[in-house]
Write a protein that holds these residues in place. Structure first.
Motif, PDB file in Angstrom:
ATOM      1  N   LEU A  18       0.824  -1.207   0.000  1.00 26.49           N
ATOM      2  CA  LEU A  18       0.000   0.000   0.000  1.00 26.49           C
ATOM      3  C   LEU A  18       0.857   1.256   0.000  1.00 26.49           C
ATOM      4  N   ASP A  19       0.441   2.217  -0.778  1.00 26.69           N
ATOM      5  CA  ASP A  19       1.094   3.528  -0.797  1.00 26.69           C
ATOM      6  C   ASP A  19       0.324   4.422   0.161  1.00 26.69           C
ATOM      7  N   THR A  20       0.833   4.559   1.365  1.00 26.91           N
ATOM      8  CA  THR A  20       0.131   5.332   2.384  1.00 26.91           C
ATOM      9  C   THR A  20       0.238   6.843   2.162  1.00 26.91           C
ATOM     10  N   GLU A  21       0.917   7.236   1.116  1.00 25.65           N
ATOM     11  CA  GLU A  21       0.950   8.647   0.728  1.00 25.65           C
ATOM     12  C   GLU A  21      -0.065   8.919  -0.389  1.00 25.65           C
ATOM     13  N   GLY A  22      -0.828   7.902  -0.756  1.00 25.71           N
ATOM     14  CA  GLY A  22      -1.840   8.041  -1.791  1.00 25.71           C
ATOM     15  C   GLY A  22      -3.054   8.811  -1.293  1.00 25.71           C
ATOM     16  N   ARG A  23      -3.863   9.226  -2.229  1.00 29.22           N
ATOM     17  CA  ARG A  23      -5.035  10.057  -1.951  1.00 29.22           C
ATOM     18  C   ARG A  23      -5.978   9.450  -0.917  1.00 29.22           C
ATOM     19  N   PHE A  24      -6.170   8.155  -0.953  1.00 30.79           N
ATOM     20  CA  PHE A  24      -7.070   7.517   0.013  1.00 30.79           C
ATOM     21  C   PHE A  24      -6.656   7.857   1.438  1.00 30.79           C
ATOM     22  N   PHE A  25      -5.364   7.791   1.706  1.00 26.96           N
ATOM     23  CA  PHE A  25      -4.877   8.037   3.059  1.00 26.96           C
ATOM     24  C   PHE A  25      -4.750   9.522   3.381  1.00 26.96           C
ATOM     25  N   THR A  26      -4.317  10.318   2.422  1.00 23.51           N
ATOM     26  CA  THR A  26      -4.043  11.734   2.707  1.00 23.51           C
ATOM     27  C   THR A  26      -5.258  12.641   2.549  1.00 23.51           C
ATOM     28  N   ASP A  27      -6.241  12.229   1.755  1.00 22.93           N
ATOM     29  CA  ASP A  27      -7.415  13.078   1.520  1.00 22.93           C
ATOM     30  C   ASP A  27      -8.723  12.424   1.958  1.00 22.93           C
ATOM     31  N   ASP A  28      -8.976  11.225   1.471  1.00 20.65           N
ATOM     32  CA  ASP A  28     -10.273  10.594   1.706  1.00 20.65           C
ATOM     33  C   ASP A  28     -10.559  10.364   3.194  1.00 20.65           C
ATOM     34  N   ILE A  29      -9.559  10.006   3.954  1.00 19.44           N
ATOM     35  CA  ILE A  29      -9.781   9.775   5.388  1.00 19.44           C
ATOM     36  C   ILE A  29      -9.959  11.112   6.132  1.00 19.44           C
ATOM     37  N   PRO A  30      -8.981  12.018   6.119  1.00 18.64           N
ATOM     38  CA  PRO A  30      -9.139  13.236   6.919  1.00 18.64           C
ATOM     39  C   PRO A  30     -10.138  14.260   6.380  1.00 18.64           C
ATOM     40  N   TYR A  31     -10.452  14.189   5.088  1.00 19.24           N
ATOM     41  CA  TYR A  31     -11.366  15.178   4.506  1.00 19.24           C
ATOM     42  C   TYR A  31     -12.671  14.573   4.018  1.00 19.24           C
ATOM     43  N   GLY A  32     -12.926  13.321   4.353  1.00 23.27           N
ATOM     44  CA  GLY A  32     -14.165  12.674   3.934  1.00 23.27           C
ATOM     45  C   GLY A  32     -14.724  11.816   5.051  1.00 23.27           C
ATOM     46  N   VAL A  33     -14.062  10.701   5.290  1.00 23.26           N
ATOM     47  CA  VAL A  33     -14.542   9.743   6.271  1.00 23.26           C
ATOM     48  C   VAL A  33     -14.578  10.361   7.672  1.00 23.26           C
ATOM     49  N   LEU A  34     -13.584  11.135   8.010  1.00 20.38           N
ATOM     50  CA  LEU A  34     -13.533  11.742   9.339  1.00 20.38           C
ATOM     51  C   LEU A  34     -14.650  12.774   9.529  1.00 20.38           C
ATOM     52  N   ILE A  35     -15.030  13.453   8.469  1.00 19.41           N
ATOM     53  CA  ILE A  35     -16.146  14.405   8.551  1.00 19.41           C
ATOM     54  C   ILE A  35     -17.447  13.646   8.808  1.00 19.41           C
ATOM     55  N   ALA A  36     -17.640  12.525   8.109  1.00 16.81           N
ATOM     56  CA  ALA A  36     -18.829  11.703   8.346  1.00 16.81           C
ATOM     57  C   ALA A  36     -18.847  11.221   9.797  1.00 16.81           C
ATOM     58  N   ARG A  37     -17.688  10.873  10.306  1.00 15.66           N
ATOM     59  CA  ARG A  37     -17.584  10.423  11.703  1.00 15.66           C
ATOM     60  C   ARG A  37     -17.963  11.546  12.651  1.00 15.66           C
ATOM     61  N   TRP A  38     -17.508  12.775  12.378  1.00 17.96           N
ATOM     62  CA  TRP A  38     -17.824  13.922  13.225  1.00 17.96           C
ATOM     63  C   TRP A  38     -19.333  14.166  13.255  1.00 17.96           C
ATOM     64  N   VAL A  39     -19.973  14.110  12.099  1.00 22.34           N
ATOM     65  CA  VAL A  39     -21.426  14.322  12.033  1.00 22.34           C
ATOM     66  C   VAL A  39     -22.136  13.242  12.850  1.00 22.34           C
ATOM     67  N   GLY A  40     -21.737  11.989  12.681  1.00 24.63           N
ATOM     68  CA  GLY A  40     -22.317  10.911  13.470  1.00 24.63           C
ATOM     69  C   GLY A  40     -22.138  11.137  14.956  1.00 24.63           C
ATOM     70  N   GLN A  41     -20.949  11.544  15.339  1.00 25.99           N
ATOM     71  CA  GLN A  41     -20.653  11.809  16.749  1.00 25.99           C
ATOM     72  C   GLN A  41     -21.549  12.920  17.284  1.00 25.99           C
ATOM     73  N   GLU A  42     -21.715  13.972  16.513  1.00 23.94           N
ATOM     74  CA  GLU A  42     -22.552  15.100  16.932  1.00 23.94           C
ATOM     75  C   GLU A  42     -24.020  14.705  17.114  1.00 23.94           C
ATOM     76  N   PHE A  43     -24.490  13.764  16.292  1.00 20.73           N
ATOM     77  CA  PHE A  43     -25.875  13.306  16.396  1.00 20.73           C
ATOM     78  C   PHE A  43     -26.030  12.121  17.346  1.00 20.73           C
ATOM     79  N   GLY A  44     -24.930  11.664  17.925  1.00 19.50           N
ATOM     80  CA  GLY A  44     -24.983  10.535  18.844  1.00 19.50           C
ATOM     81  C   GLY A  44     -25.173   9.201  18.146  1.00 19.50           C
ATOM     82  N   VAL A  45     -24.766   9.124  16.888  1.00 18.88           N
ATOM     83  CA  VAL A  45     -24.890   7.894  16.108  1.00 18.88           C
ATOM     84  C   VAL A  45     -23.565   7.140  16.153  1.00 18.88           C
ATOM     85  N   GLU A  46     -23.635   5.875  16.534  1.00 20.90           N
ATOM     86  CA  GLU A  46     -22.420   5.066  16.541  1.00 20.90           C
ATOM     87  C   GLU A  46     -22.012   4.752  15.108  1.00 20.90           C
ATOM     88  N   THR A  47     -20.721   4.749  14.855  1.00 24.57           N
ATOM     89  CA  THR A  47     -20.191   4.523  13.505  1.00 24.57           C
ATOM     90  C   THR A  47     -19.065   3.479  13.558  1.00 24.57           C
TER      91      THR A  47
END
Length: 99
Positions: A18-47
């Protein structure tokens, strides 16, 4: 999506990993998946599946976006641009993004 390749790279021994410097790791996680996690956390939804992805990807890069079952705001906000979660832009309540 078919044009997005799996982030791999040739290793010194001739195999591929795996290329951990690839877009999946550098963009998709901190600028996509983590945002979805924050919204879930704010609404009290387990993720649990999102958490698993975040933890796995973070372990590959030595990052720890989650702590004690919640987003580690101190870690996520310590560097400008580290993540795209709303608190990085001064938004601390999910109601601020709902309109």
């Amino acid at each position: 999506l078919a044009l997005i390749k799996t982030p791999t790279m040739k290793l010194n021994d001739g195999t591929y990993g795996l290329d951990t410097e690839g877009r999946f790791f550098t963009d998709d996680i901190p600028y996509g998946v983590l945002i979805a996690r924050w919204v879930g956390q704010e609404f009290g939804v387990e993720t649990p599946f999102i958490d698993e992805i975040i933890e796995w990807a973070g372990s590959m890069r030595g990052e720890h976006f989650l702590k004690d079952g919640k987003i580690d705001l101190e870690y996520c906000l310590k560097e400008v641009g580290k993540t795209g979660i709303p608190p990085a832009y001064g938004i601390t309540d999910v109601k601020e993004i709902l309109d």
